[in-house]
Motif scaffolding. Structure first.
Motif, short mmCIF file in Angstrom:
data_model
loop_
_atom_site.label_atom_id
_atom_site.label_comp_id
_atom_site.label_asym_id
_atom_site.label_seq_id
_atom_site.Cartn_x
_atom_site.Cartn_y
_atom_site.Cartn_z
N ALA A 28 30.32 43.55 3.60
CA ALA A 28 31.48 44.05 4.59
C ALA A 28 32.54 42.89 4.55
O ALA A 28 33.68 43.00 4.57
N TRP A 56 33.25 54.62 5.96
CA TRP A 56 32.73 53.17 5.55
C TRP A 56 31.08 53.11 6.59
O TRP A 56 30.27 52.76 5.71
N ARG A 102 36.30 43.31 3.51
CA ARG A 102 37.38 43.00 4.56
C ARG A 102 38.23 41.89 3.86
O ARG A 102 39.50 41.98 4.44
N LEU A 159 35.23 46.94 8.72
CA LEU A 159 36.09 46.58 8.12
C LEU A 159 37.23 45.98 8.85
O LEU A 159 38.23 45.26 8.11
#
Length: 144
Positions: free
Chosen positions: A75, A54, A79, A34
């Motif tokens: 992801a 994560w 993010r 991330l």
């Protein structure tokens, strides 16, 4: 390396997640984290507890059959921050259905296998297992 003041080393993260060092580097190359993983003055990766959490999720998604490309997309959505939750939900719902479908397929296979186990167990216990599903020769050489 001190886990309190300086973060977690790649070895500590490997031990905490069960992922090898090479897998962790792969996750980084594939942009599955991330955040960019910072490095110490000596060039060593420095992780945080949130990275472990994560990675555990990512590993579970991978173990459940999520392709790397889909994981990379997920992801990327996470993010990028708030505002794309419906896209994340759709991606996770699709994966959930794929996992449910695979479980159903495995359950159907298990039923067939269990039926064979029961049959073989009965024949073995009764002493009648000889010749059970023996290959039957075919063609011109069958009589030899």
């Amino acid at each position: 390396m001190s886990t309190q003041a300086k973060g977690l080393s790649i070895g500590e993260v490997s031990a905490a997640t069960g992922l090898g060092v090479h897998a962790l580097r792969f996750f980084e190359r594939e942009e599955l984290f991330l955040r960019p993983i910072p490095r110490s003055a000596g060039g060593q990766r420095v992780y945080e507890q949130a990275d472990i959490e994560w990675l555990l999720l990512c590993n579970r998604l991978r173990e459940s059959g999520m392709p790397i490309a889909t994981l990379r997309r997920f992801a990327g959505l996470v993010r990028s921050g708030p505002g794309n939750e419906p896209e994340r939900l759709k991606l996770l719902e699709e994966h959930e259905q794929a996992v449910r479908d695979k479980i159903a397929e495995l359950h159907a296979s298990l039923e067939v296998i269990h039926g064979k186990v029961v049959t073989y167990r009965e024949h073995v216990e009764e002493g009648t297992a000889a010749g059970l599903w023996s290959p039957v020769p075919s063609g011109p050489a069958a009589g030899t």
